[in-house]
Design a protein around this motif. Structure first.
Motif, short mmCIF file in Angstrom:
data_model
loop_
_atom_site.label_atom_id
_atom_site.label_comp_id
_atom_site.label_asym_id
_atom_site.label_seq_id
_atom_site.Cartn_x
_atom_site.Cartn_y
_atom_site.Cartn_z
N PHE B 30 14.20 -0.26 -12.64
CA PHE B 30 12.90 0.43 -12.54
C PHE B 30 11.98 -0.38 -11.64
N ASP B 31 11.32 0.32 -10.73
CA ASP B 31 10.42 -0.40 -9.82
C ASP B 31 9.06 0.28 -9.68
N TYR B 32 8.83 1.29 -10.46
CA TYR B 32 7.52 1.98 -10.40
C TYR B 32 7.22 2.47 -11.79
N PHE B 33 6.00 2.17 -12.23
CA PHE B 33 5.62 2.46 -13.61
C PHE B 33 4.31 3.24 -13.64
N GLY B 43 -0.87 19.50 -20.63
CA GLY B 43 0.14 18.72 -19.93
C GLY B 43 -0.28 17.27 -19.77
N PRO B 44 0.68 16.37 -19.58
CA PRO B 44 0.33 14.97 -19.32
C PRO B 44 -0.50 14.84 -18.05
N THR B 45 -1.49 13.99 -18.10
CA THR B 45 -2.36 13.74 -16.95
C THR B 45 -2.14 12.33 -16.45
N PHE B 46 -1.88 12.18 -15.16
CA PHE B 46 -1.65 10.87 -14.59
C PHE B 46 -2.91 10.00 -14.71
N LEU B 47 -2.72 8.76 -15.15
CA LEU B 47 -3.82 7.82 -15.30
C LEU B 47 -3.79 6.74 -14.23
N ILE B 48 -2.73 5.99 -14.20
CA ILE B 48 -2.66 4.82 -13.35
C ILE B 48 -1.20 4.42 -13.19
N SER B 49 -0.89 3.77 -12.08
CA SER B 49 0.50 3.37 -11.84
C SER B 49 0.53 1.96 -11.29
N ILE B 50 1.72 1.38 -11.26
CA ILE B 50 1.90 0.06 -10.68
C ILE B 50 3.30 -0.05 -10.12
N SER B 51 3.37 -0.64 -8.95
CA SER B 51 4.66 -0.90 -8.33
C SER B 51 5.17 -2.27 -8.78
N SER B 52 6.47 -2.46 -8.74
CA SER B 52 7.04 -3.73 -9.21
C SER B 52 6.69 -4.92 -8.34
N ILE B 53 6.10 -4.65 -7.17
CA ILE B 53 5.73 -5.79 -6.32
C ILE B 53 4.37 -6.35 -6.73
N LYS B 54 3.71 -5.69 -7.67
CA LYS B 54 2.41 -6.17 -8.14
C LYS B 54 2.51 -6.53 -9.62
N ASP B 55 1.55 -7.29 -10.10
CA ASP B 55 1.53 -7.57 -11.53
C ASP B 55 0.27 -7.03 -12.22
N SER B 93 10.25 4.82 -13.08
CA SER B 93 11.23 5.42 -12.17
C SER B 93 11.79 4.32 -11.27
N MET B 94 12.84 4.68 -10.53
CA MET B 94 13.46 3.68 -9.66
C MET B 94 13.70 4.27 -8.28
N LYS B 95 13.73 3.41 -7.27
CA LYS B 95 13.89 3.85 -5.87
C LYS B 95 15.11 4.70 -5.68
N THR B 96 16.20 4.35 -6.39
CA THR B 96 17.45 5.08 -6.19
C THR B 96 17.42 6.44 -6.86
N TYR B 98 14.26 8.64 -7.34
CA TYR B 98 12.89 9.12 -7.37
C TYR B 98 12.79 10.48 -8.02
N ASP B 99 13.96 11.13 -8.19
CA ASP B 99 13.97 12.47 -8.75
C ASP B 99 13.60 12.52 -10.21
N LYS B 100 13.60 11.42 -10.87
CA LYS B 100 13.43 11.48 -12.32
C LYS B 100 12.50 10.38 -12.78
N VAL B 101 11.57 10.75 -13.61
CA VAL B 101 10.69 9.79 -14.26
C VAL B 101 11.05 9.78 -15.74
N ILE B 102 11.30 8.61 -16.27
CA ILE B 102 11.68 8.47 -17.69
C ILE B 102 10.44 8.13 -18.50
N PHE B 103 10.20 8.91 -19.55
CA PHE B 103 9.03 8.70 -20.38
C PHE B 103 9.37 7.93 -21.64
N GLY B 104 8.41 7.13 -22.08
CA GLY B 104 8.49 6.55 -23.41
C GLY B 104 8.07 7.58 -24.45
#
Lengths: 113, 113
Positions: B30-33, B43-55, B93-96, B98-104
């Motif tokens: 996973f590289d994008y959260f 429906g779910p509303t997007f709040l905020i995201s983070i890429s794995s290159i950031k902390d 989700s992961m770069k390989t 991008y078609d699918k986002v896995i939810f908790g």
């Protein structure tokens, strides 16, 4: 702000009947999804759709499910012969060509009786 | 196989205080959260995201922290407001794929006035 719109907002259907859930994604979204949430459970991925074909599907998305984008705007989920366990909130979602943020519709609540 | 876990099904916080929602993941690919907020029957509303290159990523009252070595991320809401009461979903989700986002499974936040 552009929105993903879904119809119907609520549908009650008899077991064994066919159901079509409709979605109008945000224009210039190129990736489309269906997710569902059974009451009290987590949001589950069903299927993703790109370039007029399914790109990925989950084990939930069996032969009774199908998706299509017949006119380049509406994106539909068809359940051929509904079962009681198909009762859930179904969410359509869309994504820009780049970036991973998925934008969801308000959902279609399906009740199978 | 739960790839994205939110071990607290619910959380109660006093208005004005900090809300901390936690999320753990198992797949190191996973590289994008993302964090989504969901009100009942919407429906779910997007709040905020983070890429794995950031902390860390901040947007107004919302800050997401990522600890890649621990495979852990958290969402901080400061100050918490009663309108923040909702179910919060962590997703990945992961770069390989991008078609699918896995939810908790989600954490239900109640902000008490």
């Amino acid at each position: 702000e552009p929105e993903v719109t879904q119809t119907p907002s609520h549908q009650v259907t008899q077991m064994g009947q066919e159901v079509i859930l409709r979605c109008v994604p945000i224009s210039n979204h190129l990736y489309f999804y269906w997710y569902r949430q059974i009451l009290g459970q987590k949001v589950e991925f069903l299927v993703s759709f790109y370039n007029n074909e399914i790109s990925e599907k989950s084990e939930i998305f069996d032969d009774q499910f199908s998706v299509e984008r017949p006119d380049g705007s509406n994106f539909t989920l068809k359940i051929r012969s509904t079962k009681l366990e198909d009762s859930a909130m179904y969410f359509c979602a869309g994504q820009w060509i780049s970036g991973n943020t998925i934008y969801f519709g308000e959902g279609s609540w399906l009740t199978v009786v | 196989d739960q790839q994205v876990k939110q071990n607290s099904p619910s959380l109660s916080v006093q208005e004005g205080r900090i809300s901390i929602l936690n999320c753990d993941y198992t797949n190191s690919m996973f590289d994008y959260f993302l964090w989504y907020k969901k009100y009942p029957a919407e429906g779910p509303t997007f709040l905020i995201s983070i890429s794995s290159i950031k902390d860390k990523n901040e947007d107004g009252r919302f800050t997401v922290f990522l600890n890649k070595s621990a495979k852990h991320l958290s969402l901080h809401i400061v100050p918490s407001q009663p309108g923040d009461s909702a179910v919060y979903f962590c997703a990945a989700s992961m770069k390989t794929s991008y078609d699918k986002v896995i939810f908790g499974p989600g954490t239900s936040l109640s902000v008490i006035p």
